[in-house]
Scaffold this motif. Sequence first.
Motif, PDB file in Angstrom:
ATOM      1  N   UNK A  10       0.793  -1.224   0.000  1.00 61.76           N
ATOM      2  CA  UNK A  10       0.000   0.000   0.000  1.00 61.76           C
ATOM      3  C   UNK A  10       0.826   1.276   0.000  1.00 61.76           C
ATOM      4  N   UNK A  11       2.126   1.182   0.194  1.00 57.39           N
ATOM      5  CA  UNK A  11       2.983   2.378   0.198  1.00 57.39           C
ATOM      6  C   UNK A  11       3.035   2.961  -1.214  1.00 57.39           C
ATOM      7  N   UNK A  12       2.847   4.250  -1.334  1.00 55.57           N
ATOM      8  CA  UNK A  12       2.943   4.935  -2.623  1.00 55.57           C
ATOM      9  C   UNK A  12       4.402   5.329  -2.827  1.00 55.57           C
ATOM     10  N   UNK A  13       4.903   5.092  -4.040  1.00 60.21           N
ATOM     11  CA  UNK A  13       6.296   5.401  -4.355  1.00 60.21           C
ATOM     12  C   UNK A  13       6.356   6.086  -5.712  1.00 60.21           C
ATOM     13  N   UNK A  14       7.432   6.810  -5.923  1.00 62.41           N
ATOM     14  CA  UNK A  14       7.655   7.492  -7.199  1.00 62.41           C
ATOM     15  C   UNK A  14       8.797   6.790  -7.916  1.00 62.41           C
ATOM     16  N   UNK A  15       8.579   6.414  -9.163  1.00 61.46           N
ATOM     17  CA  UNK A  15       9.609   5.736  -9.951  1.00 61.46           C
ATOM     18  C   UNK A  15      10.673   6.752 -10.356  1.00 61.46           C
ATOM     19  N   UNK A  16      11.934   6.316 -10.307  1.00 62.46           N
ATOM     20  CA  UNK A  16      13.015   7.267 -10.580  1.00 62.46           C
ATOM     21  C   UNK A  16      13.891   6.872 -11.760  1.00 62.46           C
ATOM     22  N   UNK A  17      13.558   5.791 -12.457  1.00 63.13           N
ATOM     23  CA  UNK A  17      14.396   5.384 -13.587  1.00 63.13           C
ATOM     24  C   UNK A  17      13.552   4.634 -14.612  1.00 63.13           C
ATOM     25  N   UNK A  18      14.062   4.604 -15.822  1.00 62.83           N
ATOM     26  CA  UNK A  18      13.409   3.850 -16.878  1.00 62.83           C
ATOM     27  C   UNK A  18      12.241   4.578 -17.496  1.00 62.83           C
ATOM     28  N   UNK A  19      11.426   3.848 -18.244  1.00 63.71           N
ATOM     29  CA  UNK A  19      10.291   4.483 -18.921  1.00 63.71           C
ATOM     30  C   UNK A  19       9.198   4.965 -17.968  1.00 63.71           C
ATOM     31  N   UNK A  44      -1.162   4.873 -15.242  1.00 62.26           N
ATOM     32  CA  UNK A  44      -0.741   4.231 -16.475  1.00 62.26           C
ATOM     33  C   UNK A  44       0.426   3.271 -16.314  1.00 62.26           C
ATOM     34  N   UNK A  45       0.588   2.706 -15.125  1.00 61.80           N
ATOM     35  CA  UNK A  45       1.671   1.756 -14.883  1.00 61.80           C
ATOM     36  C   UNK A  45       1.063   0.369 -14.718  1.00 61.80           C
ATOM     37  N   UNK A  46       1.381  -0.571 -15.628  1.00 56.00           N
ATOM     38  CA  UNK A  46       0.850  -1.931 -15.464  1.00 56.00           C
ATOM     39  C   UNK A  46       1.541  -2.636 -14.301  1.00 56.00           C
ATOM     40  N   UNK A  47       0.901  -3.668 -13.778  1.00 51.77           N
ATOM     41  CA  UNK A  47       1.466  -4.432 -12.671  1.00 51.77           C
ATOM     42  C   UNK A  47       2.753  -5.108 -13.144  1.00 51.77           C
ATOM     43  N   UNK A  48       3.825  -4.890 -12.404  1.00 53.47           N
ATOM     44  CA  UNK A  48       5.123  -5.446 -12.776  1.00 53.47           C
ATOM     45  C   UNK A  48       6.065  -5.408 -11.595  1.00 53.47           C
ATOM     46  N   UNK A  49       7.180  -6.129 -11.717  1.00 55.61           N
ATOM     47  CA  UNK A  49       8.184  -6.050 -10.662  1.00 55.61           C
ATOM     48  C   UNK A  49       9.062  -4.836 -10.920  1.00 55.61           C
ATOM     49  N   UNK A  50       9.575  -4.262  -9.848  1.00 57.31           N
ATOM     50  CA  UNK A  50      10.385  -3.049  -9.963  1.00 57.31           C
ATOM     51  C   UNK A  50      11.451  -3.078  -8.880  1.00 57.31           C
ATOM     52  N   UNK A  51      12.633  -2.583  -9.209  1.00 57.96           N
ATOM     53  CA  UNK A  51      13.738  -2.573  -8.238  1.00 57.96           C
ATOM     54  C   UNK A  51      13.520  -1.479  -7.196  1.00 57.96           C
ATOM     55  N   UNK A  52      13.821  -1.796  -5.956  1.00 62.28           N
ATOM     56  CA  UNK A  52      13.685  -0.809  -4.883  1.00 62.28           C
ATOM     57  C   UNK A  52      14.678   0.338  -5.036  1.00 62.28           C
ATOM     58  N   UNK A  53      15.816   0.061  -5.671  1.00 59.51           N
ATOM     59  CA  UNK A  53      16.799   1.125  -5.902  1.00 59.51           C
ATOM     60  C   UNK A  53      16.232   2.227  -6.784  1.00 59.51           C
ATOM     61  N   UNK A  54      15.242   1.895  -7.603  1.00 61.17           N
ATOM     62  CA  UNK A  54      14.665   2.861  -8.537  1.00 61.17           C
ATOM     63  C   UNK A  54      13.341   3.437  -8.035  1.00 61.17           C
ATOM     64  N   UNK A  56      11.382   5.883  -5.015  1.00 65.71           N
ATOM     65  CA  UNK A  56      11.464   6.830  -3.906  1.00 65.71           C
ATOM     66  C   UNK A  56      10.163   6.693  -3.132  1.00 65.71           C
ATOM     67  N   UNK A  57      10.254   6.245  -1.895  1.00 65.39           N
ATOM     68  CA  UNK A  57       9.067   6.046  -1.078  1.00 65.39           C
ATOM     69  C   UNK A  57       8.506   7.392  -0.625  1.00 65.39           C
ATOM     70  N   UNK A  89       1.250  18.256  -2.381  1.00 57.48           N
ATOM     71  CA  UNK A  89       2.520  18.067  -1.675  1.00 57.48           C
ATOM     72  C   UNK A  89       3.614  18.955  -2.254  1.00 57.48           C
ATOM     73  N   UNK A  90       4.563  19.394  -1.427  1.00 56.88           N
ATOM     74  CA  UNK A  90       5.683  20.201  -1.922  1.00 56.88           C
ATOM     75  C   UNK A  90       6.585  19.420  -2.883  1.00 56.88           C
ATOM     76  N   UNK A  91       6.671  18.135  -2.709  1.00 59.49           N
ATOM     77  CA  UNK A  91       7.480  17.292  -3.587  1.00 59.49           C
ATOM     78  C   UNK A  91       6.967  17.390  -5.022  1.00 59.49           C
ATOM     79  N   UNK A  92       5.651  17.339  -5.185  1.00 61.37           N
ATOM     80  CA  UNK A  92       5.048  17.437  -6.510  1.00 61.37           C
ATOM     81  C   UNK A  92       5.341  18.798  -7.142  1.00 61.37           C
TER      82      UNK A  92
END
Length: 166
Positions: A10-19, A44-54, A56-57, A89-92
């Motif tokens: 349930x944690x929302x995260x922001x992707x930081x690499x790739x498409x 618009x993100x389909x269900x998939x595996x993603x690296x935690x390194x990429x 940002x929680x 949010x200020x991050x956005x």
Amino acid sequence: MPFQRFVQTGRIAKCSAGPLKGRLVAIVDVIDQTRVLVDGPLTGVPRQEYRLNNLHLTKYRIKFPFTAPTRIVRKAWKDSDMKAQWKASPWSARSQNICKRSHLNDYDRFKLRYAKRQRNKLLTVAFNTLKKRTKSDGTERKLKKDKRERIRELKAQGVKKGAAKK
């Protein structure tokens, strides 16, 4: 300070690499120490595996069951009004400014740099005048310039020099 953001369902995260860079996703399941299963039904993100390194929680978390299907994740996302929370949010706001700056041309970058330089000059002058007018203990310091201005004001009012000292 203890950690506030955990890798959890349930944690929302922001992707930081790739498409998917810049998109929000919800963590659906933890695969192992380096990978998670993510889903972003409204971004618009389909269900998939993603690296935690990429990833940002963020501080946001939505409630849905462990390994929930996409329709349940979508419903929980809508119910929590995550889009509005993220926009506020200020991050956005910061990421939107960075995006705007990346589309500037040479002349716009020059104008921005020049405007910042002018602003910084004004701030420096204001800071230095306050610094001159303040003693190290925080009390106000009397300057010669203030005395001269006071004498001019008294002359304008018509008060004589000897009367000003009393």
